[in-house]
Design a protein around this motif. Structure first.
Motif, PDB file in Angstrom:
ATOM      1  N   THR A 170       2.789   2.033  98.292  1.00 22.24           N
ATOM      2  CA  THR A 170       2.632   2.971  97.190  1.00 22.24           C
ATOM      3  C   THR A 170       1.177   3.405  97.108  1.00 22.24           C
ATOM      4  O   THR A 170       0.261   2.644  97.428  1.00 22.24           O
ATOM      5  CB  THR A 170       3.040   2.340  95.841  1.00 22.24           C
ATOM      6  OG1 THR A 170       2.204   1.199  95.580  1.00 22.24           O
ATOM      7  CG2 THR A 170       4.493   1.914  95.857  1.00 22.24           C
ATOM      8  N   TRP A 186       8.190  11.066  95.755  1.00 20.00           N
ATOM      9  CA  TRP A 186       7.247  11.083  94.632  1.00 20.00           C
ATOM     10  C   TRP A 186       7.917  10.499  93.395  1.00 20.00           C
ATOM     11  O   TRP A 186       9.080  10.779  93.112  1.00 20.00           O
ATOM     12  CB  TRP A 186       6.788  12.505  94.335  1.00 20.00           C
ATOM     13  CG  TRP A 186       5.861  13.073  95.362  1.00 20.00           C
ATOM     14  CD1 TRP A 186       6.185  13.890  96.409  1.00 20.00           C
ATOM     15  CD2 TRP A 186       4.445  12.874  95.434  1.00 20.00           C
ATOM     16  NE1 TRP A 186       5.073  14.208  97.140  1.00 20.00           N
ATOM     17  CE2 TRP A 186       3.979  13.600  96.567  1.00 20.00           C
ATOM     18  CE3 TRP A 186       3.533  12.151  94.674  1.00 20.00           C
ATOM     19  CZ2 TRP A 186       2.645  13.633  96.935  1.00 20.00           C
ATOM     20  CZ3 TRP A 186       2.198  12.179  95.029  1.00 20.00           C
ATOM     21  CH2 TRP A 186       1.754  12.910  96.150  1.00 20.00           C
ATOM     22  N   ASP A 187       7.178   9.687  92.673  1.00 21.22           N
ATOM     23  CA  ASP A 187       7.638   9.131  91.404  1.00 21.22           C
ATOM     24  C   ASP A 187       6.718   9.656  90.303  1.00 21.22           C
ATOM     25  O   ASP A 187       5.547   9.289  90.224  1.00 21.22           O
ATOM     26  CB  ASP A 187       7.592   7.599  91.453  1.00 21.22           C
ATOM     27  CG  ASP A 187       8.048   6.948  90.141  1.00 21.22           C
ATOM     28  OD1 ASP A 187       8.394   7.687  89.198  1.00 21.22           O
ATOM     29  OD2 ASP A 187       8.038   5.712  90.065  1.00 21.22           O
ATOM     30  N   THR A 202       1.204   9.240  88.560  1.00 25.53           N
ATOM     31  CA  THR A 202       1.944   9.798  89.693  1.00 25.53           C
ATOM     32  C   THR A 202       1.851   8.806  90.844  1.00 25.53           C
ATOM     33  O   THR A 202       0.768   8.300  91.145  1.00 25.53           O
ATOM     34  CB  THR A 202       1.365  11.156  90.145  1.00 25.53           C
ATOM     35  OG1 THR A 202       1.331  12.047  89.025  1.00 25.53           O
ATOM     36  CG2 THR A 202       2.205  11.767  91.262  1.00 25.53           C
ATOM     37  N   ARG A 203       2.973   8.571  91.490  1.00 28.77           N
ATOM     38  CA  ARG A 203       3.013   7.589  92.585  1.00 28.77           C
ATOM     39  C   ARG A 203       3.678   8.192  93.817  1.00 28.77           C
ATOM     40  O   ARG A 203       4.760   8.803  93.722  1.00 28.77           O
ATOM     41  CB  ARG A 203       3.772   6.343  92.152  1.00 28.77           C
ATOM     42  CG  ARG A 203       4.145   5.394  93.277  1.00 28.77           C
ATOM     43  CD  ARG A 203       4.724   4.087  92.760  1.00 28.77           C
ATOM     44  NE  ARG A 203       3.650   3.218  92.257  1.00 28.77           N
ATOM     45  CZ  ARG A 203       3.868   1.956  91.856  1.00 28.77           C
ATOM     46  NH1 ARG A 203       5.085   1.438  91.876  1.00 28.77           N
ATOM     47  NH2 ARG A 203       2.849   1.221  91.433  1.00 28.77           N
ATOM     48  N   ASP A 229      -1.141   5.249  94.128  1.00 32.71           N
ATOM     49  CA  ASP A 229      -1.076   5.617  92.707  1.00 32.71           C
ATOM     50  C   ASP A 229      -2.254   6.488  92.282  1.00 32.71           C
ATOM     51  O   ASP A 229      -3.420   6.178  92.577  1.00 32.71           O
ATOM     52  CB  ASP A 229      -1.057   4.358  91.836  1.00 32.71           C
ATOM     53  CG  ASP A 229       0.248   3.590  91.948  1.00 32.71           C
ATOM     54  OD1 ASP A 229       1.226   4.166  92.479  1.00 32.71           O
ATOM     55  OD2 ASP A 229       0.291   2.426  91.502  1.00 32.71           O
ATOM     56  N   HIS A 247       5.240   3.447  86.490  1.00 29.81           N
ATOM     57  CA  HIS A 247       4.307   2.591  87.216  1.00 29.81           C
ATOM     58  C   HIS A 247       2.877   3.135  87.203  1.00 29.81           C
ATOM     59  O   HIS A 247       1.918   2.381  87.190  1.00 29.81           O
ATOM     60  CB  HIS A 247       4.761   2.427  88.666  1.00 29.81           C
ATOM     61  CG  HIS A 247       6.188   1.996  88.802  1.00 29.81           C
ATOM     62  ND1 HIS A 247       6.603   0.722  88.517  1.00 29.81           N
ATOM     63  CD2 HIS A 247       7.303   2.683  89.171  1.00 29.81           C
ATOM     64  CE1 HIS A 247       7.913   0.624  88.723  1.00 29.81           C
ATOM     65  NE2 HIS A 247       8.360   1.806  89.116  1.00 29.81           N
ATOM     66  N   ALA A 248       2.769   4.441  87.264  1.00 34.58           N
ATOM     67  CA  ALA A 248       1.473   5.117  87.283  1.00 34.58           C
ATOM     68  C   ALA A 248       1.704   6.546  86.841  1.00 34.58           C
ATOM     69  O   ALA A 248       2.845   7.006  86.733  1.00 34.58           O
ATOM     70  CB  ALA A 248       0.864   5.072  88.689  1.00 34.58           C
ATOM     71  N   GLN A 306       5.519   7.035  97.056  1.00 36.45           N
ATOM     72  CA  GLN A 306       6.195   5.862  97.599  1.00 36.45           C
ATOM     73  C   GLN A 306       6.546   6.121  99.066  1.00 36.45           C
ATOM     74  O   GLN A 306       7.105   7.173  99.397  1.00 36.45           O
ATOM     75  CB  GLN A 306       7.470   5.560  96.811  1.00 36.45           C
ATOM     76  CG  GLN A 306       7.217   5.296  95.336  1.00 36.45           C
ATOM     77  CD  GLN A 306       8.490   4.927  94.595  1.00 36.45           C
ATOM     78  OE1 GLN A 306       8.511   3.976  93.821  1.00 36.45           O
ATOM     79  NE2 GLN A 306       9.550   5.677  94.823  1.00 36.45           N
ATOM     80  N   ASP A 312      -4.050   7.722  88.823  1.00 40.04           N
ATOM     81  CA  ASP A 312      -4.091   7.244  87.436  1.00 40.04           C
ATOM     82  C   ASP A 312      -4.143   8.355  86.408  1.00 40.04           C
ATOM     83  O   ASP A 312      -4.195   8.092  85.196  1.00 40.04           O
ATOM     84  CB  ASP A 312      -5.267   6.288  87.238  1.00 40.04           C
ATOM     85  CG  ASP A 312      -6.624   6.958  87.485  1.00 40.04           C
ATOM     86  OD1 ASP A 312      -6.666   8.201  87.622  1.00 40.04           O
ATOM     87  OD2 ASP A 312      -7.628   6.221  87.560  1.00 40.04           O
TER      88      ASP A 312
END
Length: 394
Positions: A328, A305-306, A314-315, A330, A311-312, A317, A332
């Motif tokens: 990925t 998890w990013d 919550t992403r 995403d 990048h967003a 990966q 928003d």
């Protein structure tokens, strides 16, 4: 050196630990296993510095010299204790006692053999501190137990700990993936680390028709579950998964570190962009039954998890390090009905994960303990419910 705890104090701590284990299992331990715990003092197998989970994803250390009472209390608490770090990562530990008990119960070594049966021959893979091997010595006999560890220093320490409490199993520094052929055949192969497949050497070392393997399970996607596998007269080995245990993976000689995960960029013409209504949290949000199925059926795929916001909002990966495939998903930060997807590489990983999740739903959302595994002629078939319902083949 701190003073050794007196026998009465240790006995009270053991009784308290056994009460915790019974609460976790929902029933008291069988008499033989309870006696084994009572005669195998856990603190004798621990180094002077141990690490406990701190509740925030990290570890806190307890030093016997600075805090002898806290150290001893930790030794008799039903929790895993890290005993060794390598490059900042835990690589050896004293397993949670209730997990040790569950695995020994599953292994079938807690009841005495009938008079017409030969003693059980046991191979433990992953010596660790030696505590589990000590319990096996009480249950099966010292001369019947062999314990193996990849790290010579860990094997040597386990042997010292066992000698300290008067136990003398065979202790070997070797690669557990290869079993230990000189002691075969074994009635039980018991691993204290997790694997994502059954090494053929383990099966080759089993006693025909009755040999059993008990091992924690892992996949790139989900490290959870315990497999009990039994050899049959005809050749194939059959077994079921059980809903407990998350162990460190099997250490490998000269293992390479996992490459950092990088996601397909928005201007990357090789990436395919789409949207999905399947929430990334449905497949990677802590539902162990769903994640276990995905791990079995989407081999090699791992996730992270990013939440950095780079990048967003919550992403999720997803990566396959072998093929270099990436995906990925995403969120928003506004709508949970639609998510942006990017996929690159030879595998369309999100499509595979989506198909696996939908299949799990079609099967009726089976729990981990509904799955089983059959190994025959070098092929492994994973099934749900019964062998007549295969879900993956390797």
């Amino acid at each position: 050196m701190p003073a050794a705890p007196d026998t009465a104090a240790t006995g009270a701590l053991v009784d308290g630990l056994l009460a915790q284990v019974a609460e976790q299992l929902g029933r008291p331990l069988p008499a033989r296993l309870r006696e084994a715990f009572q005669h195998m003092p856990r603190h004798q197998f621990l180094p002077d510095r141990i690490w406990l989970r701190d509740g925030s994803g990290g570890y806190r250390d307890v030093d016997r010299t600075a805090d002898p009472e806290g150290w001893l209390a930790a030794a008799y608490t039903d929790q895993p204790l890290v005993t060794h770090f390598t490059e900042g990562l835990p690589t050896s530990s004293a397993s949670m006692p209730s997990m040790v008990a569950r695995m020994l119960l599953l292994a079938g070594v807690t009841e005495p053999n009938s008079h017409d049966q030969a003693p059980l021959r046991v191979l433990e893979l992953g010596a660790g501190t030696g505590f589990n091997a000590g319990l096996l010595c009480i249950l099966a006999g010292d001369e019947q137990v062999t314990t193996v560890d990849l790290a010579p220093a860990i094997a040597a320490t386990a042997q010292e700990n066992l000698k300290r409490v008067g136990r003398t199993p065979t202790v070997v520094a070797a690669d557990g993936a290869s079993g230990w052929p000189p002691g075969a055949p074994y009635d039980l192969v018991l691993a204290t680390f997790s694997v994502d497949h059954i090494p053929p050497e383990w099966l080759a070392g089993l006693r025909p028709a009755r040999g059993r393997i008990v091992t924690p399970w892992t996949s790139a996607w989900c490290s959870y579950g315990t497999l009990e596998l039994t050899a049959s007269e005809e050749g194939p080995a059959h077994g079921r998964f059980h809903s407990f245990a998350s162990f460190m993976p099997m250490a490998r000689p000269h293992a390479e570190s996992r490459p950092p995960m990088t996601a397909p960029a928005g201007d990357n013409s090789a990436a395919a962009f789409s949207s999905t209504g399947l929430s990334p949290w449905a497949v990677a949000g802590g539902d162990l039954d769903a994640e276990f199925h995905i791990g079995l059926t989407v081999p090699g795929a791992l996730y992270a998890w990013d939440t950095s916001g780079d990048h967003a909002h919550t992403r999720l990966q997803i990566q396959d390090p072998v093929t270099g495939s990436l995906a990925t998903v995403d969120y928003d930060g506004r709508t949970a009905a639609d998510f942006t997807v990017a996929q690159a590489g030879p595998r369309r990983l999100w499509d595979e994960v989506t198909a696996a999740y939908r299949r799990w739903e079609e099967l009726g959302r089976p729990s981990v303990d509904k799955y089983g595994l059959t190994v025959a002629m070098g092929a492994t078939v994973v099934w749900a419910g019964s062998p007549a319902s295969p879900v993956a083949e390797r």
